[in-house]
Design a protein around this motif. Structure first.
Motif, PDB file in Angstrom:
ATOM      1  N   GLY A  31       0.822  -1.213   0.000  1.00  0.00           N
ATOM      2  CA  GLY A  31       0.000   0.000   0.000  1.00  0.00           C
ATOM      3  C   GLY A  31       0.850   1.255   0.000  1.00  0.00           C
ATOM      4  O   GLY A  31       2.027   1.234  -0.337  1.00  0.00           O
ATOM      5  N   GLY A  32       0.256   2.378   0.331  1.00  0.00           N
ATOM      6  CA  GLY A  32       0.971   3.653   0.334  1.00  0.00           C
ATOM      7  C   GLY A  32       0.030   4.780  -0.016  1.00  0.00           C
ATOM      8  O   GLY A  32      -1.201   4.622  -0.011  1.00  0.00           O
ATOM      9  N   GLU A  33       0.598   5.942  -0.340  1.00  0.00           N
ATOM     10  CA  GLU A  33      -0.210   7.120  -0.618  1.00  0.00           C
ATOM     11  C   GLU A  33      -1.132   6.927  -1.827  1.00  0.00           C
ATOM     12  O   GLU A  33      -2.189   7.551  -1.908  1.00  0.00           O
ATOM     13  CB  GLU A  33       0.685   8.336  -0.856  1.00  0.00           C
ATOM     14  CG  GLU A  33       1.436   8.816   0.388  1.00  0.00           C
ATOM     15  CD  GLU A  33       2.247  10.064   0.112  1.00  0.00           C
ATOM     16  OE1 GLU A  33       2.241  10.529  -1.048  1.00  0.00           O
ATOM     17  OE2 GLU A  33       2.879  10.579   1.050  1.00  0.00           O
ATOM     18  N   LEU A  34      -0.708   6.075  -2.758  1.00  0.00           N
ATOM     19  CA  LEU A  34      -1.497   5.875  -3.971  1.00  0.00           C
ATOM     20  C   LEU A  34      -2.299   4.576  -3.937  1.00  0.00           C
ATOM     21  O   LEU A  34      -2.811   4.131  -4.964  1.00  0.00           O
ATOM     22  CB  LEU A  34      -0.583   5.887  -5.203  1.00  0.00           C
ATOM     23  CG  LEU A  34       0.171   7.182  -5.467  1.00  0.00           C
ATOM     24  CD1 LEU A  34       1.034   7.068  -6.716  1.00  0.00           C
ATOM     25  CD2 LEU A  34      -0.795   8.361  -5.605  1.00  0.00           C
ATOM     26  N   SER A  35      -2.412   3.976  -2.770  1.00  0.00           N
ATOM     27  CA  SER A  35      -3.152   2.718  -2.656  1.00  0.00           C
ATOM     28  C   SER A  35      -4.562   2.851  -3.217  1.00  0.00           C
ATOM     29  O   SER A  35      -5.263   3.828  -2.945  1.00  0.00           O
ATOM     30  CB  SER A  35      -3.218   2.282  -1.188  1.00  0.00           C
ATOM     31  OG  SER A  35      -3.948   1.085  -1.049  1.00  0.00           O
ATOM     32  N   ALA A  36      -4.969   1.875  -4.031  1.00  0.00           N
ATOM     33  CA  ALA A  36      -6.294   1.807  -4.654  1.00  0.00           C
ATOM     34  C   ALA A  36      -6.470   2.788  -5.806  1.00  0.00           C
ATOM     35  O   ALA A  36      -7.592   2.978  -6.284  1.00  0.00           O
ATOM     36  CB  ALA A  36      -7.411   1.995  -3.635  1.00  0.00           C
ATOM     37  N   MET A  37      -5.400   3.415  -6.293  1.00  0.00           N
ATOM     38  CA  MET A  37      -5.567   4.237  -7.492  1.00  0.00           C
ATOM     39  C   MET A  37      -5.929   3.320  -8.653  1.00  0.00           C
ATOM     40  O   MET A  37      -5.567   2.148  -8.707  1.00  0.00           O
ATOM     41  CB  MET A  37      -4.307   5.033  -7.806  1.00  0.00           C
ATOM     42  CG  MET A  37      -3.172   4.259  -8.446  1.00  0.00           C
ATOM     43  SD  MET A  37      -1.825   5.368  -8.970  1.00  0.00           S
ATOM     44  CE  MET A  37      -0.673   4.191  -9.701  1.00  0.00           C
ATOM     45  N   GLY A  38      -6.697   3.860  -9.590  1.00  0.00           N
ATOM     46  CA  GLY A  38      -7.136   3.030 -10.701  1.00  0.00           C
ATOM     47  C   GLY A  38      -7.583   3.868 -11.880  1.00  0.00           C
ATOM     48  O   GLY A  38      -7.663   5.099 -11.808  1.00  0.00           O
ATOM     49  N   PRO A  75      -7.159  -1.988  -2.980  1.00  0.00           N
ATOM     50  CA  PRO A  75      -5.966  -2.174  -2.139  1.00  0.00           C
ATOM     51  C   PRO A  75      -5.412  -3.596  -2.210  1.00  0.00           C
ATOM     52  O   PRO A  75      -4.302  -3.842  -1.764  1.00  0.00           O
ATOM     53  CB  PRO A  75      -6.476  -1.836  -0.731  1.00  0.00           C
ATOM     54  CG  PRO A  75      -7.948  -2.059  -0.787  1.00  0.00           C
ATOM     55  CD  PRO A  75      -8.362  -1.695  -2.184  1.00  0.00           C
ATOM     56  N   VAL A  76      -6.204  -4.517  -2.766  1.00  0.00           N
ATOM     57  CA  VAL A  76      -5.718  -5.882  -3.002  1.00  0.00           C
ATOM     58  C   VAL A  76      -5.788  -6.158  -4.497  1.00  0.00           C
ATOM     59  O   VAL A  76      -6.642  -5.614  -5.204  1.00  0.00           O
ATOM     60  CB  VAL A  76      -6.548  -6.928  -2.220  1.00  0.00           C
ATOM     61  CG1 VAL A  76      -6.399  -6.703  -0.729  1.00  0.00           C
ATOM     62  CG2 VAL A  76      -8.013  -6.881  -2.619  1.00  0.00           C
ATOM     63  N   TYR A  77      -4.891  -7.003  -4.987  1.00  0.00           N
ATOM     64  CA  TYR A  77      -4.842  -7.258  -6.431  1.00  0.00           C
ATOM     65  C   TYR A  77      -6.085  -8.006  -6.893  1.00  0.00           C
ATOM     66  O   TYR A  77      -6.498  -8.990  -6.274  1.00  0.00           O
ATOM     67  CB  TYR A  77      -3.595  -8.065  -6.792  1.00  0.00           C
ATOM     68  CG  TYR A  77      -3.501  -8.338  -8.278  1.00  0.00           C
ATOM     69  CD1 TYR A  77      -3.172  -7.313  -9.160  1.00  0.00           C
ATOM     70  CD2 TYR A  77      -3.770  -9.603  -8.787  1.00  0.00           C
ATOM     71  CE1 TYR A  77      -3.104  -7.542 -10.518  1.00  0.00           C
ATOM     72  CE2 TYR A  77      -3.702  -9.847 -10.147  1.00  0.00           C
ATOM     73  CZ  TYR A  77      -3.368  -8.814 -11.017  1.00  0.00           C
ATOM     74  OH  TYR A  77      -3.308  -9.048 -12.369  1.00  0.00           O
ATOM     75  N   ARG A  78      -6.674  -7.545  -7.989  1.00  0.00           N
ATOM     76  CA  ARG A  78      -7.839  -8.196  -8.571  1.00  0.00           C
ATOM     77  C   ARG A  78      -7.605  -8.471 -10.046  1.00  0.00           C
ATOM     78  O   ARG A  78      -7.162  -7.584 -10.787  1.00  0.00           O
ATOM     79  CB  ARG A  78      -9.085  -7.317  -8.418  1.00  0.00           C
ATOM     80  CG  ARG A  78      -9.575  -7.166  -6.978  1.00  0.00           C
ATOM     81  CD  ARG A  78     -10.822  -6.296  -6.924  1.00  0.00           C
ATOM     82  NE  ARG A  78     -11.326  -6.159  -5.559  1.00  0.00           N
ATOM     83  CZ  ARG A  78     -12.342  -5.376  -5.217  1.00  0.00           C
ATOM     84  NH1 ARG A  78     -12.957  -4.665  -6.150  1.00  0.00           N
ATOM     85  NH2 ARG A  78     -12.737  -5.305  -3.951  1.00  0.00           N
TER      86      ARG A  78
END
Length: 250
Positions: free
Chosen positions: A107-114, A174-177
């Motif tokens: 994770g980090g500051e950009l977690s879940a960016m898409g 936040p988790v790989y899909r």
């Protein structure tokens, strides 16, 4: 000699403080910036030519980072996108790259960016249409505008015309899909036209309005009039679009 004319524009709209959309036309990319007027490029018909838009997820960190990463990776492999399997592999690689750039499992500051993505690969006699998310590809013909991409969105409620929700995208978690890209092949002939766009165009404008513009105008003028119509409808989101035309020198 047959050729491909591509006219594109990208703009933040009226209500967003920045542009999180990105665009690729062959080797040319436009990432999280603004075009003051449509840019028109011409390419010989033959080697695979990719034209695509990516729309960074609103409400998530780093939308512009995700969309830029996606189109730059697609641009780098564009000439090799000569089959449906090649396009799927490229999109799966983009999905992994966006997730890892967001920090991966740590994770980090950009977690879940898409980002969503939609586009076409123009080949000598056929077109590969692809998308992940709700950015769209339309075929424009004398019979009217026909959507050839597949929206990854939940069913609309009665009376609801649009939704900002997507059921899959590149990254965005936040988790790989894993993703299941939509990829299909359609035949191609001189005179065929296609519209590739983010939902900043399709949310404020009905299909009937877009169809009317595409019937009346071509190339850069069509791109400009579509952008203008979205702005006049309130410009609630980033607007990025590309008009693709198959031409033949007389």
């Amino acid at each position: 000699m047959p050729y491909v004319a591509v006219s594109a524009v990208s703009h933040p709209g009226l209500l967003r403080d920045r542009n999180e959309d990105s665009l690729v036309v062959g080797p040319w990319t436009l990432c999280a910036t603004v075009t003051e007027s449509p840019q028109t490029l011409a390419f010989p018909l033959g080697m695979p030519l990719v034209v695509a838009v990516a729309d960074g997820l609103g409400g998530h960190p780093g939308g512009e980072v995700a969309s830029a990463l996606a189109v730059r990776r697609i641009a780098s492999v564009g000439p090799a996108l000569n089959s449906e399997d090649a396009v799927r592999a490229a999109l799966n690689a983009c999905n992994r790259a966006v997730y890892e750039a967001a920090g991966g499992d740590e994770g980090g500051e950009l977690s879940a960016m898409g980002t969503t993505v939609a586009g076409v690969v123009v080949r000598s006699d056929s077109l590969l249409v692809f998308n992940v998310g709700d950015s769209r590809v339309f075929a424009a013909s004398r019979d009217g505008l026909r959507q050839v991409s597949v929206d990854d969105s939940p069913p609309l409620e009665p009376g609801q015309r649009t939704t900002s929700l997507v059921t899959q995208c590149l990254g965005g978690s936040p988790v790989y899909r894993e993703i299941r890209p939509h990829v299909t092949s359609v035949p191609l002939s001189p005179g065929d036209r296609f519209l590739v766009c983010t939902d900043g165009l399709t949310d404020p404008l009905t299909t009937e309005v877009i169809d009317a513009v595409m019937r009346k105008y071509d190339d850069g003028r069509a791109a400009f009039e579509l952008w203008k119509a979205a702005i006049e409808a309130g410009g609630p989101d980033n607007i990025t679009l590309a008009v693709v035309r198959i031409g033949e020198d007389e």
